[in-house]
Structure formats: structure tokens, C-alpha cells
Design an enzyme around this catalytic site. Sequence first.
Site, PDB file in Angstrom:
ATOM      1  N   HIS B 121       0.872  -1.180   0.000  1.00  0.00           N
ATOM      2  CA  HIS B 121       0.000   0.000   0.000  1.00  0.00           C
ATOM      3  C   HIS B 121       0.909   1.230   0.000  1.00  0.00           C
ATOM      4  O   HIS B 121       2.007   1.184   0.558  1.00  0.00           O
ATOM      5  CB  HIS B 121      -0.822  -0.060   1.293  1.00  0.00           C
ATOM      6  N   ASP B 198       3.335  -4.434   8.095  1.00  0.00           N
ATOM      7  CA  ASP B 198       2.128  -3.629   7.958  1.00  0.00           C
ATOM      8  C   ASP B 198       0.933  -4.540   8.229  1.00  0.00           C
ATOM      9  O   ASP B 198       0.600  -5.401   7.421  1.00  0.00           O
ATOM     10  CB  ASP B 198       2.068  -3.027   6.546  1.00  0.00           C
ATOM     11  N   GLN B 201      -4.289  -4.863   7.168  1.00  0.00           N
ATOM     12  CA  GLN B 201      -5.307  -5.783   6.670  1.00  0.00           C
ATOM     13  C   GLN B 201      -5.322  -7.114   7.404  1.00  0.00           C
ATOM     14  O   GLN B 201      -6.295  -7.868   7.291  1.00  0.00           O
ATOM     15  CB  GLN B 201      -5.101  -6.045   5.169  1.00  0.00           C
ATOM     16  N   LYS B 224     -10.185  -0.391  10.629  1.00  0.00           N
ATOM     17  CA  LYS B 224     -10.383  -1.562   9.773  1.00  0.00           C
ATOM     18  C   LYS B 224     -10.775  -2.786  10.606  1.00  0.00           C
ATOM     19  O   LYS B 224     -11.108  -3.830  10.062  1.00  0.00           O
ATOM     20  CB  LYS B 224      -9.106  -1.865   8.975  1.00  0.00           C
ATOM     21  N   CYS B 364      -4.778   2.535  -3.593  1.00  0.00           N
ATOM     22  CA  CYS B 364      -3.526   3.028  -3.005  1.00  0.00           C
ATOM     23  C   CYS B 364      -2.391   2.048  -3.226  1.00  0.00           C
ATOM     24  O   CYS B 364      -1.545   1.864  -2.335  1.00  0.00           O
ATOM     25  CB  CYS B 364      -3.675   3.331  -1.520  1.00  0.00           C
TER      26      CYS B 364
END
Lengths: 153, 410
Positions: B121, B198, B201, B224, B364
Site C-alpha cells: 500500500h 504492515d 489488513q 479496519k 492506493c
Amino acid sequence: MQNTFYNEILTDHNLHPAHKHELPDANFQLEGVNPSCGDDIVLKLKVEDGKIVDGAYLGDGCAISQASADMMLDLVIGRTKEEAQRLSEIFLRMIKGHITEEEHEELEEAGALIDVSHMPSRVKCAVLGWHTMDEIFDDPEKAAAEAEAAKKE
Amino acid sequence: MMITQDMIDKVRADFPLISDEFAYLDNSATSQKPQCVIDAVKRFYETMNANPLRGLYRISVEATDAYEDAREAVRKFIGAKSTEEIVFTRNATESLNLVAYSWALGNLKAGDEILVTIVEHHSNMLPWQMAAKQTGAKLNYLYPDKAGTITEETFRKALTPNTKLVCMTHLSNVLGRCYDLKTFAKIAHGQGALFVGDGAQSTPHMPVDVRDLDVDFYAFSGHKMLAPMGIGVLYGKRELLDKMDPFLRGGEMIDYVTTEGATWTELPHKFEAGTVNAGGAVGLHAAIDYYNKIGWEFIEQRELELTRYAMEKIREVPHITVLGSDKAEEHHGIITFKVDGVHPHDIAAMMDEDGVCVRAGHHCAQPLLKFLGVPNTTRCSLGFYNTEKEIDRFIESLSTLRTRMGYADR
Ligand SMILES: Cc1ncc(COP(=O)(O)O)c(C=O)c1O
């Protein structure tokens, strides 16, 4: 099927555009980009004695951006630069939701995009061709130079 | 586990914005919020609103406690050793920038190399582009195969003796693929490089244990994973955070201030300058409690069932290409696709007319889409509260798109 914004006028201009082609004798040319949708068009105009005698566009993007450019050319080819600018001003006002019945009719098929006034995220798509035309008239030297450069390629 | 209709209905009833009115299939952009999260935030502002960490009166102490309890809940949720390793930020983007500014700028120099994957991303790419530019370090990109697979071998090959930092997503927001951060972090450490994960998600969809992964930093967003917008987390190993300079400077992060300078306060407050988002942290705490109540077994099983169902159905629709793996197991609810001849923004607009919320655009991740040769795509992303019926609604809409755009097929 339910009420859809994607009416036949719009989809027809998108799938079977009349003006999406090269225009070797264009004397004005400018690229317009809408980064949010990735729409990208190159507008080409052939202007003689202040009159748009021919026009075309190339590029790709969403149906609204492409159809809108095609409808615009339908409308402005054969008109003077001043008339084209006046229609563009009406179109932009339509997208913002402020036009009269008569003005809407003047836009002919381009009037089919009136519902974009309720779709803020698509405004940039709808006005891309029109903005690019306005920019050509605002800075004709630049657009003439681009047309010249394109011929040399 | 045996998942009954009753369990599904009960879960759906927990979410005020989930109904039969529209199918919300944009969960990777932000999840819906259960009522208990909304109530927790409301309760914070109704019963203990005061500036945390500052006031010496009762409600400020309560606000401080609520804020620090949330930190403890996060610590436990991701298996960190201590709450000093949990820094509250606004979102994953801010967390990653914190590492770029406070760690990378101070520790990288010309000759060093940073490795990121092309899958990232923009939030896990632009901070490292900045850090590379400012320090003179070189930024290298790791390219997976076209389905998004990164093998141990590809990873080893992408490392060099000069790699000092590896930044990689745990779960791709475009392909839905989960990456084996544990293995990659181990290899990176073996070469003397730090590893940034990261988790934007992954945290919503699977249990995460940062000590087991042994990553050095891990970033994620509350919004999220059922929590409010505006609260995020950076996990960092204490030895690293200790030696880093603050990211932002101001109130509530100092011990002493003179006209000449300041000494920084202890972790994690050193990285939380200014008034914090205590209401958001309380909401995140409630979201974590909700995850614990529903349980990972239900969530993972249900999301896999839904993904399988959606992948099967989407395969039956002509003119559709799905990005990434063919296997539902490798999608974690994320299905990014293109429809021949129909622009994603038109797809999303027509789906909206059918009461289906999907995301269109570059997600993104422009470099990834460029690598895959698709400038624009549409993404359907599922959550455990979605249903087969909602997927049917999506598939029905999907099947009509080309005819609606004037194509003569069907
Ligand atoms: C993989 C990944 N990383 C980072 C982010 C950034 O998250 P946020 O916008 O909450 O900072 C996202 C959000 O879309 C994401 O999907």
C-alpha cells in the site's frame, strides 16, 4: 431493471463514439487528466476563422468521461469558439445543478449527464472534456504548439 | 465449528449499519462498527471526558485509566511483551511514518538499503521513499510472481548484505494474500536487517502475535477492525523505541522543558505528543473485546466460507478476471477483479444503483497494479458479518454490468 444513470445515450456514446479517432489536421491539441479515475483524454480541434470545423479525442477512462467528450464534440463542431465556450459554461453549471429548462435543451444529448449533479465523485469525469476545451481556448499558443509537436511525431 | 444461521443473525444484529438495505462489501477500506464500540465511545464522552494524563481530579484519572486499559487490551491482542511497546497513533499510515522519521532517518545512511515489496500500500511505500531520499539509502523493490506469491527463495535473493530494513505487508489489500512474516523476519534478522510489518489488513482477519512473528515494528489501524476512525497502533520492540527520537514534539511527552530543550518522558508517551484520542482508544478496546467474544474460530471459518462462496460464483460470470491466486484460501475475503470493457468507476456506480458497496480505483497500490498490468480495478472485500445472500446480490449485479453498458452479450 431499475432506474439507471447509465442510460442508452451515455452507453452508446461510450461504446460507439463518433469522434474518438485521430485528427491529423488538428491545429489545437491538449491532454486532460483526471487522476482520481485515471481518465485521460487528448482533445484535438481544427479551428478556422474562429470556428470549430472538426474535432476528435483519444484516450481512455470511465464511460462518463469518454461519453461526455464525445457528446461535447457532437455539440460544438460547426460552432464558433464563443458559442462553444458559452455551451461549456452551461454544461458546467448543469453539473453544479443550476440551469434552466431551455439551457438544458440547448445541450442536446450532453444534457443526459444532468444527474451527475447528484454524483459528486463523478463530476471530474463529466467535465474533463469540457475543461480541456476551455483550456485550449484559454491558452491557444500552448494548444497550438502541442498540435504542432504531435504532427512531428 | 458448527456455524448456525442463528449465530450469523446475532452477529449481524450487532452492527447498526448492516441490514438488507445494501450489501457492504468494502470492508478492507473500513469495517462497520458494532453497537458496543459506538456505545463505549459514547460512554467515554458522557461519563469520563477529561484530558487524560494531565488532570489531577477524578474524571481525568478515569479517562487516563480507560486510555491505559485500552493499551493493555491492545498489548494482549497482539501478544506484545509490555504496554511500553504499544504506541497509539491515528492509523497505520501514521505508525509507518513514525518509524520512517524516528528510526530510519536516524539510523540509515548512504550505502544502506531498504527492501519493500511492490505489493505494498502507498502507506508502506512512500515513507520509505522519503527515508531513502533523505538518508541516501537505496530503496529496492521485491517483485512477487503475478499471482502475488513470494517464496523464501525470492525473498533471500532480494536481500543484500547492505539491507538494513525490510518493510512488508502481512496481508495485501489488493490480492488478499497473507505473507509469512515470521519466516521473512527471521531471514532478515539473520542478515542484520530490521523488519517492519504492515498489519492494516491482517489484524481484522486473523490472530496476530508480534512476538511469535518476531517483527521489530508492526503497524495497524483501528478503523479496519471494528474500532472508530482516528485510532491506530504502532508496536515496536522496546530496545528500539528506547533509542529513537520522538516523532512529534509538544505536550505530554517530556520530563523537563527549559528554553534550551527538553528531556523526553518514558515510553510509550514519548511518541504520543499532544492530547491523545482517548475516546478512540476506548472504542478500540471495545472492538478487541468484541473480537474476543466472537472468537477467531468463528471469524476465520466464516470468512473462509464466504470467500469460497464468492470465488466460486464469480468464476461463473463471463468476462471477469480475478487478481491474485485461484484459491479462496489465499484471498482472506479480498477479491479484486476487472470486467472486460467496463471501467471500475462505472462498475462501482452501477453496483451502487443495485445497493452494493464496492471499492474502485487503484486501492492506493499504483505500483502493484502497474506491475500486474491493470491500471484500475474493483474490489469486493468481505467481513465475517457478510452473508451469502449479499454475495448473490453482488454477483447478480456483476452479471448485468456488460449488458447495461451496451454490450450485446447475454
Ligand atoms: C495494507 C494497508 N496498509 C496500510 C493502509 C493504511 O491504512 P490507514 O489509511 O488506516 O492509515 C491500508 C489501508 O487501506 C492498507 O490496506
